[in-house]
Design an enzyme around this catalytic site. Sequence first.
Site, PDB file in Angstrom:
ATOM      1  N   TYR A 163      15.818  52.020 100.173  1.00 38.01           N
ATOM      2  CA  TYR A 163      16.871  51.347  99.325  1.00 38.01           C
ATOM      3  C   TYR A 163      17.082  51.954  98.420  1.00 38.01           C
ATOM      4  CZ  TYR A 163      18.650  47.735  96.329  1.00 38.01           C
ATOM      5  OH  TYR A 163      19.578  47.141  95.606  1.00 38.01           O
ATOM      6  N   ARG A 172      14.557  42.803 105.678  1.00 40.08           N
ATOM      7  CA  ARG A 172      14.818  41.696 105.393  1.00 40.08           C
ATOM      8  C   ARG A 172      16.393  41.549 105.092  1.00 40.08           C
ATOM      9  NH1 ARG A 172      11.849  37.592 105.835  1.00 40.08           N
ATOM     10  NH2 ARG A 172      12.309  36.528 103.698  1.00 40.08           N
TER      11      ARG A 172
END
Length: 376
Positions: free
Chosen positions: A360, A256
């Site tokens: 992440y 994203r």
Amino acid sequence: MSKFDYLIVGAGLYGATFAHLAYKQGKKCLVIDRRSHLGGNIYCESIEGINVHKYGAHIFHTSNKQVWNFVNSIVEFNRYTNSPVANYQGKLYNLPFSMNTFYQVWGVTTPAAAIAKLEEQKAEAVAKMKADGATEPRNLEEQAQLLIGKDIYEILIKGYTEKQWGRKCTELPAFIIKRLPVRLIFDNNYFNDKYQGIPVGGYNKLIDGLLEGVETKVGVDFFDNRDYWESIADKILFTGKIDEFYDYKFGMLEYRTVSFKQEIHDCPNYQGNAVVNYTEREVPYTRVIEHKHFEMFGTAVNECPITVISKEYSTEWEPGMESYYPVNDERNNALAEQYRTLAIQEKNVIFGGRLAEYRYYDMHIIIEKLLTNRFE
């Protein structure tokens, strides 16, 4: 004979911290980055004397005293406390979900009353699922309502999440929201960590301090002359995209991404807070960042007559765009594991960081991991 002990591909926090620690242990390092600046996604651009977080808001937080002492040994950190608010149809709500939020939504003033309201709404969510023949949440919407109830979900979660992911909550898997923080106190501090703040003078001060004494080159793409770069060092730390390193052998990993619309306003204070989330689906951006509030407090805010804001938009990633957040679905996780299997077989290449590991990371976790590195 190799000129460097380490070639470090990527001058973000991972690469800069690795270079700093290796240099302190007598290793000769060269850091290269394809961007025109050092710092990766924590780079700040100075506009009208304000440090603008070019790639989105970054707030350092940790409960690890060793990590906190380490970053403060490079540059002093200020006392910034992350206390975002949410704007829904013009009304403001405190984040994270605390007694302030419950008072704003339901008018309750005690923890007992808040718990009663939460349990009531959770029971309604369970009953609705059972009526549909479901025993487990089938999507993010059902999972969120089981955790926090319909009212807060509708006001603070639904629209924001749909903008982030570009699809309806009923189409998103339940595991994306495994838990939601609920605090039965009147406390707007977003993080539970013991320490948090922003480097005094901005994140460029941290990166410059980490890379002091280390040779760096910007505007250089490792892949434009790969054979040369691989020949000049004994080992490589690679912080770029792992699938790109292997020439997309198994396919391309997805992300994203976010984009920013920057505005300069001729006023000292635009929104009174560093971060305001816009949680209704009809507002196209997810949040507005007012950068001066990260480093200016009290009367200092008004002493600077202008302000800079960034409106943040979440969009579908396409090749060539900045890669922000790994997509943790079945396809991408399986693909990433194939690349990781190749990576662990490399003798002279270390893969580290968000892109190279397809995971992440908060900033403090990166520092924590690297402080245990032995640099053999």
